[in-house]
Write a protein that holds these residues in place. Structure first.
Motif, PDB file in Angstrom:
ATOM      1  N   ASP A 125       0.714  -1.139  -0.036  1.00 36.53           N
ATOM      2  CA  ASP A 125      -0.030   0.009   0.105  1.00 36.53           C
ATOM      3  C   ASP A 125       0.755   1.107  -0.126  1.00 36.53           C
ATOM      4  N   SER A 126       0.367   2.161  -0.438  1.00 40.55           N
ATOM      5  CA  SER A 126       1.267   3.687  -0.660  1.00 40.55           C
ATOM      6  C   SER A 126       1.592   4.151   0.681  1.00 40.55           C
ATOM      7  N   ASP A 127       0.613   3.857   1.735  1.00 43.70           N
ATOM      8  CA  ASP A 127       0.752   4.532   3.199  1.00 43.70           C
ATOM      9  C   ASP A 127       1.705   3.524   3.950  1.00 43.70           C
ATOM     10  N   MET A 128       2.591   2.762   3.381  1.00 43.52           N
ATOM     11  CA  MET A 128       3.647   1.968   4.181  1.00 43.52           C
ATOM     12  C   MET A 128       4.836   2.669   3.941  1.00 43.52           C
ATOM     13  N   GLY A 169      -4.698  -6.477   3.260  1.00 42.20           N
ATOM     14  CA  GLY A 169      -4.497  -6.693   1.916  1.00 42.20           C
ATOM     15  C   GLY A 169      -3.587  -5.506   1.356  1.00 42.20           C
ATOM     16  N   GLY A 170      -3.007  -4.848   2.466  1.00 45.69           N
ATOM     17  CA  GLY A 170      -2.127  -3.823   1.929  1.00 45.69           C
ATOM     18  C   GLY A 170      -0.723  -4.478   1.944  1.00 45.69           C
ATOM     19  N   PHE A 171      -0.518  -5.476   1.906  1.00 40.75           N
ATOM     20  CA  PHE A 171       0.808  -6.197   1.724  1.00 40.75           C
ATOM     21  C   PHE A 171       0.502  -7.733   1.355  1.00 40.75           C
ATOM     22  N   PHE A 172       1.102  -8.197   0.300  1.00 40.45           N
ATOM     23  CA  PHE A 172       1.032  -9.488  -0.179  1.00 40.45           C
ATOM     24  C   PHE A 172       2.134  -9.692  -1.236  1.00 40.45           C
ATOM     25  N   ALA A 173       2.514 -10.861  -1.311  1.00 41.85           N
ATOM     26  CA  ALA A 173       3.730 -11.118  -2.220  1.00 41.85           C
ATOM     27  C   ALA A 173       3.192 -12.417  -3.236  1.00 41.85           C
ATOM     28  N   TYR A 227       6.434  -7.111  10.308  1.00 41.40           N
ATOM     29  CA  TYR A 227       5.800  -6.740   9.075  1.00 41.40           C
ATOM     30  C   TYR A 227       4.336  -6.298   9.422  1.00 41.40           C
ATOM     31  N   ASN A 228       4.068  -5.388   8.802  1.00 42.04           N
ATOM     32  CA  ASN A 228       2.714  -4.839   8.850  1.00 42.04           C
ATOM     33  C   ASN A 228       2.402  -4.323  10.259  1.00 42.04           C
TER      34      ASN A 228
END
Length: 351
Positions: A125-128, A169-173, A227-228
């Protein structure tokens, strides 16, 4: 590694902070940014100067502020140029937040095609903000194709995430494998139909669909407190133990890798103050201040109020929430208009 983000023009300053932090710790990673706007201007890095007049020079100065940080993007692609089926209809029926959640997965599919020699793809996400290399993500790829992070890793009685979803959902790989590609195609197929914030339907954009991913696909669940890190998990005992040892931040005994600065100005400051009411020297206070300062450095004041271009008909009339609400429950209405943006709210009033 390809790192992907999606953003509207009004949030580009966040994306630039994220991209710079990612490049700091993973300089070989490529940053691909999907801009969810009708046009790239005035963010076109190849555009020439306005003029030599004082007014033109002032405009160029403002523009240079907007463009600061674009050097951290390896590619900026307009969402409409990624070959997404029924693009106008998807854009029309969703809010900016909802649409960005679909575009995460479409942008990753786009990047897999554009960069065929790359094997690993990460969405942020852009706010990370990134605070270290994603070593543990790469370890997760040793035996799995997809990496997800839960909102929380310590069991508690709070039922909130029964509504919002288990995974953030702000991070996944995703690794380039048959299973990884099936996951992306499945997510886009589902989100193209049901991608709303709608508690009555049991939906919260992509996150409720992610609940099902471990049952259907080869998923590694990354239960790493570094993380997160976010407002919704700061109460967890290990996450509260943030320290700086030798210039590197740790969460208890694990390296801090990623903070999700979601909810600034809404809930994040309150949460931090609630959890650390007597310890104003806790590192989170300075980390938050540093992050906000980077927003300003990347031109927040110049672009924060920019309207989303897909919130308007071609005539300039704003699309109302009532119009989008009707389409949510009557999706067949879109089939009557090849170009929904060429219409007006009145065309949907008595449908």
């Amino acid at each position: 590694m390809i790192i992907i983000t999606t953003t509207s023009a009004g949030h580009l300053y966040k994306a630039k902070v994220m991209a710079r932090s990612a490049k700091t710790y993973m300089p070989d990673a490529k940053i691909v940014t999907c801009l969810i706007e009708k046009e790239l201007h005035p963010f076109d890095t190849n555009a020439s100067a306005t003029s030599d007049t004082p007014e033109g020079q002032a405009a160029d100065l403002r523009r240079s502020t907007l463009l600061k940080g674009f050097e951290y993007f390896d590619e900026v692609v307009l969402a409409k140029n990624m070959g997404i089926p029924n693009f106008d209809k998807l854009a029309f029926k969703h809010s900016a937040l909802e649409f960005s959640c679909i575009l995460k997965y479409y942008t990753m599919i786009y990047a897999m095609k554009k960069y065929p020699n790359e094997k690993y793809f990460v969405y942020l996400d852009s706010d990370m903000k990134v605070y270290g290399p994603f070593v543990e993500v790469m370890s997760g790829f040793e035996n799995n194709s997809i990496v997800l992070t839960p909102h929380r890793v310590d069991p508690d009685p709070w039922e909130h995430f029964l509504k919002d979803g288990t995974f953030n959902g702000g991070f996944f790989a995703v690794k380039r494998t048959e299973d990884g590609e099936k996951f992306l195609n499945w997510m886009t197929s589902r989100l193209s139909v049901k991608n709303y914030i709608d508690e009555e339907q049991g939906l919260f954009v992509d996150q409720k669909w992610l609940n099902l991913a471990p049952a259907y696909f080869d998923v590694h669940i990354l239960r790493h407190h570094g993380y997160n890190l976010a407002g919704w998990n700061l109460h967890e005992p290990e996450r509260k133990q943030i320290n700086n040892i030798g210039g590197a931040y740790r969460v208890k005994d694990k390296y801090l890798r990623l903070i999700h600065f979601s909810g600034i100005g809404i809930f994040l400051e309150r949460v931090i103050n609630d959890w650390f009411p007597t310890n104003k020297t806790h590192p989170l206070f300075s980390l938050l201040d540093e992050y906000k300062n980077e927003w300003d450095e990347m031109g927040r004041s110049a672009i924060k109020n920019l309207p989303w271009s897909y919130d308007f008909f071609e005539s300039g009339e704003r699309i109302t929430s009532e119009t989008r609400g009707k389409i949510k429950y009557q999706p067949e209405l879109l089939d009557r208009h090849p170009n929904p943006f060429a219409k007006s709210n009145k065309d949907y009033e008595f449908q």
